[in-house]
Design a protein around this motif. Structure first.
Motif, short mmCIF file in Angstrom:
data_model
loop_
_atom_site.label_atom_id
_atom_site.label_comp_id
_atom_site.label_asym_id
_atom_site.label_seq_id
_atom_site.Cartn_x
_atom_site.Cartn_y
_atom_site.Cartn_z
N LEU A 127 -0.94 12.25 2.43
CA LEU A 127 -2.38 12.10 2.62
C LEU A 127 -3.08 13.45 2.50
CD1 LEU A 127 -4.82 10.32 3.36
CD2 LEU A 127 -4.28 10.73 5.77
N PHE A 128 -2.50 14.49 3.12
CA PHE A 128 -3.09 15.83 3.03
C PHE A 128 -3.06 16.36 1.59
CE2 PHE A 128 -1.81 16.57 7.71
CZ PHE A 128 -3.00 15.96 8.13
N LEU A 129 -2.02 16.01 0.84
CA LEU A 129 -1.96 16.43 -0.56
C LEU A 129 -3.08 15.80 -1.37
CD1 LEU A 129 1.90 16.29 -1.19
CD2 LEU A 129 0.45 18.32 -1.36
N TYR A 130 -3.34 14.52 -1.13
CA TYR A 130 -4.46 13.86 -1.81
C TYR A 130 -5.78 14.56 -1.46
CZ TYR A 130 -1.94 9.81 -3.69
OH TYR A 130 -1.11 8.98 -4.42
N PHE A 131 -5.95 14.85 -0.17
CA PHE A 131 -7.18 15.55 0.25
C PHE A 131 -7.27 16.92 -0.43
CE2 PHE A 131 -7.34 13.19 4.57
CZ PHE A 131 -7.98 12.13 3.95
N GLY A 132 -6.14 17.60 -0.55
CA GLY A 132 -6.13 18.91 -1.19
C GLY A 132 -6.51 18.84 -2.65
N VAL A 133 -6.00 17.85 -3.35
CA VAL A 133 -6.34 17.66 -4.77
C VAL A 133 -7.84 17.42 -4.92
CG1 VAL A 133 -6.06 16.11 -6.74
CG2 VAL A 133 -4.06 16.87 -5.45
N VAL A 190 -6.90 6.62 0.02
CA VAL A 190 -7.21 5.40 0.77
C VAL A 190 -5.94 4.57 0.98
CG1 VAL A 190 -8.46 3.21 0.71
CG2 VAL A 190 -9.62 5.32 0.06
N LEU A 191 -5.13 4.43 -0.06
CA LEU A 191 -3.89 3.67 0.05
C LEU A 191 -2.94 4.30 1.07
CD1 LEU A 191 -3.31 2.96 -3.74
CD2 LEU A 191 -3.75 1.23 -2.00
N THR A 192 -2.84 5.62 1.04
CA THR A 192 -1.97 6.30 2.00
C THR A 192 -2.47 6.11 3.42
OG1 THR A 192 -1.52 7.98 0.31
CG2 THR A 192 -0.86 8.50 2.54
N PHE A 193 -3.78 6.20 3.61
CA PHE A 193 -4.36 5.98 4.93
C PHE A 193 -4.07 4.56 5.42
CE2 PHE A 193 -7.96 4.60 7.57
CZ PHE A 193 -7.87 5.54 8.60
N LEU A 194 -4.24 3.57 4.54
CA LEU A 194 -3.96 2.19 4.91
C LEU A 194 -2.49 2.00 5.26
CD1 LEU A 194 -6.07 0.18 2.29
CD2 LEU A 194 -6.50 0.41 4.75
N ALA A 195 -1.60 2.66 4.50
CA ALA A 195 -0.17 2.56 4.79
C ALA A 195 0.14 3.14 6.17
CB ALA A 195 0.63 3.27 3.71
N THR A 228 0.83 -1.21 0.00
CA THR A 228 0.00 0.00 0.00
C THR A 228 0.87 1.26 0.00
OG1 THR A 228 -0.19 -0.17 2.42
CG2 THR A 228 -1.98 -1.09 1.11
N ALA A 229 1.99 1.23 0.72
CA ALA A 229 2.89 2.39 0.74
C ALA A 229 3.53 2.61 -0.63
CB ALA A 229 3.96 2.20 1.81
N PHE A 230 3.97 1.51 -1.26
CA PHE A 230 4.54 1.61 -2.61
C PHE A 230 3.53 2.26 -3.56
CE2 PHE A 230 7.93 -1.99 -2.92
CZ PHE A 230 8.77 -1.23 -2.11
N LEU A 231 2.33 1.71 -3.56
CA LEU A 231 1.34 2.15 -4.54
C LEU A 231 0.85 3.57 -4.24
CD1 LEU A 231 -0.18 1.41 -7.04
CD2 LEU A 231 -1.89 0.24 -5.65
N ALA A 232 0.76 3.93 -2.97
CA ALA A 232 0.33 5.29 -2.62
C ALA A 232 1.26 6.33 -3.23
CB ALA A 232 0.29 5.44 -1.10
N GLN A 233 2.57 6.05 -3.19
CA GLN A 233 3.53 6.97 -3.79
C GLN A 233 3.50 6.91 -5.31
OE1 GLN A 233 7.48 6.75 -1.60
NE2 GLN A 233 6.34 5.20 -0.46
N SER A 234 3.35 5.70 -5.85
CA SER A 234 3.32 5.54 -7.30
C SER A 234 2.13 6.25 -7.92
CB SER A 234 3.29 4.06 -7.67
OG SER A 234 4.46 3.40 -7.23
N VAL A 235 0.99 6.18 -7.26
CA VAL A 235 -0.21 6.84 -7.78
C VAL A 235 0.02 8.35 -7.89
CG1 VAL A 235 -2.62 7.42 -7.27
CG2 VAL A 235 -1.81 5.07 -6.99
#
Length: 248
Positions: free
Chosen positions: A136-142, A102-107, A63-70
Motif C-alpha cells: 500500500l505504501f509503495l502505491y502511495f509512493g508511486v 484501493v484494492l490493497t486497502f480493501l484487502a 482484491t488481494a490477488f488483483l492488488a498484487q497483479s496490478v
C-alpha cells in the motif's frame, strides 16, 4: 506481433481500440462478479471450522490477488518505459496506481474483518499483513512521486525505477506464509495442486476473481483514455474528437 506492440505506442490507436473492448469488459466483469458474490454469500455451504465468517473470502481473496497483479503489471510497464520509452506504458502506471492502492486497502480491511473472529485480533504484525501494508505504501509512493515531478519524461523514468525497486515485495507477499511462521493461512489457489475447498466454495470464488480482473481492465482503459486525452489535448486528433462531440 511487433507491429501490434508498436501500435500500442500510439495514444490515438489505443484510445480507439480501448473503446471497443470496454463495454465487453464492463458487463462481463459485472455478471461474473455478481454471480460469484451471490453464490458465495448466499448459497455456498458453511465452513466446518469458521462457520459463516469465512464468506469474507469472496471479497478478500479477489482484491488481494488483483492488488498484487496490478503491481506486477506496473513493473512490466516500467520496463517498457525505461527500455522503449513508450509513453503509453507510463500512462498505464500512473492510471492504475490509485486502483491498486484501493484494492490493497480493501484487502487489508477485509483481512482485518476476517482476522477478528479467526485470530481474535484485528491486526497483528504478521509477515503477510506487513508485506501487504508495504505494498500500500509503495502505491502511495508511486502516486506521490508521479505528482511531484512536473517534467513528463523525468517523472516517467523516476516512477518506473521506483516501481521496479518495489516489485521485490511481491514474492515476499506470496511466499511469506512459507518462509516464516505466520497466522495467515496458505494460498487458497495453487496452480500445481488441487483446491482444498469443495467446488461449491472455490467455483464462486473463481468467478469473482475473473470478474474483478475484467472490471479492472475496464477501469484501467477508462482511466488511461482520460489521461491520454489530457496529455494529447493540444493535438489535432483530440481537438477533432472534442469538436465532433465524441468526448466531453
Amino acid at each position: 506481433m511487433w507491429q501490434f506492440f508498436h501500435k500500442l505506442g500510439s495514444p490515438r490507436w489505443f484510445h480507439g481500440i480501448a473503446s471497443r473492448f470496454m463495454p465487453w469488459l464492463l458487463w462481463t466483469g459485472l455478471l461474473l462478479s455478481l454471480a460469484g458474490i451471490v453464490w458465495g454469500l448466499g448459497f455456498a455451504p458453511r465452513d466446518y471450522l469458521q462457520g459463516n465468517s469465512y464468506r469474507i473470502i469472496f471479497i478478500h481473496v479477489p482484491t488481494a490477488f488483483l492488488a498484487q497483479s496490478v503491481y506486477i503489471m506496473m513493473a512490466v510497464a516500467a520496463v517498457v518505459t525505461l527500455v522503449w520509452r513508450m509513453k503509453l506504458a507510463d500512462v498505464f502506471v500512473k492510471s492504475v496506481a490509485p486502483v491498486g492502492a484501493v484494492l490493497t486497502f480493501l484487502a487489508l480491511v477485509t483481512g482485518a474483518v476476517w482476522g477478528k473472529p479467526t485470530w481474535g485480533t484485528w491486526w497483528i504484525w504478521d509477515a503477510r499483513l506487513t508485506s501487504m501494508l508495504i505494498l500500500l505504501f509503495l502505491y502511495f509512493g508511486v502516486m506521490a512521486l508521479g505528482a511531484a515531478i512536473s517534467d513528463e519524461k523525468s517523472s516517467a523514468r523516476s516512477v518506473a525505477v521506483l516501481v521496479l525497486v518495489g516489485v521485490v515485495n511481491i514474492p515476499i507477499i506470496k511466499y511469506s506464509v512459507d518462509w516464516w511462521n505466520t497466522l495467515h493461512q496458505p494460498a487458497t489457489f495453487k496452480l500445481t495442486e488441487k483446491p482444498t475447498m469443495p467446488p461449491e466454495m472455490w467455483v464462486p470464488l473463481l468467478l469473482v476473481v475473473l470478474g474483478l480482473y475484467l472490471l479492472f481492465g475496464w477501469l484501467a482503459f477508462y482511466r488511461m483514455q482520460t489521461e491520454i486525452l489530457h496529455r494529447e489535448r493540444r493535438t489535432r486528433w483530440v481537438r477533432s474528437m472534442l469538436s465532433s462531440g465524441e468526448v466531453s
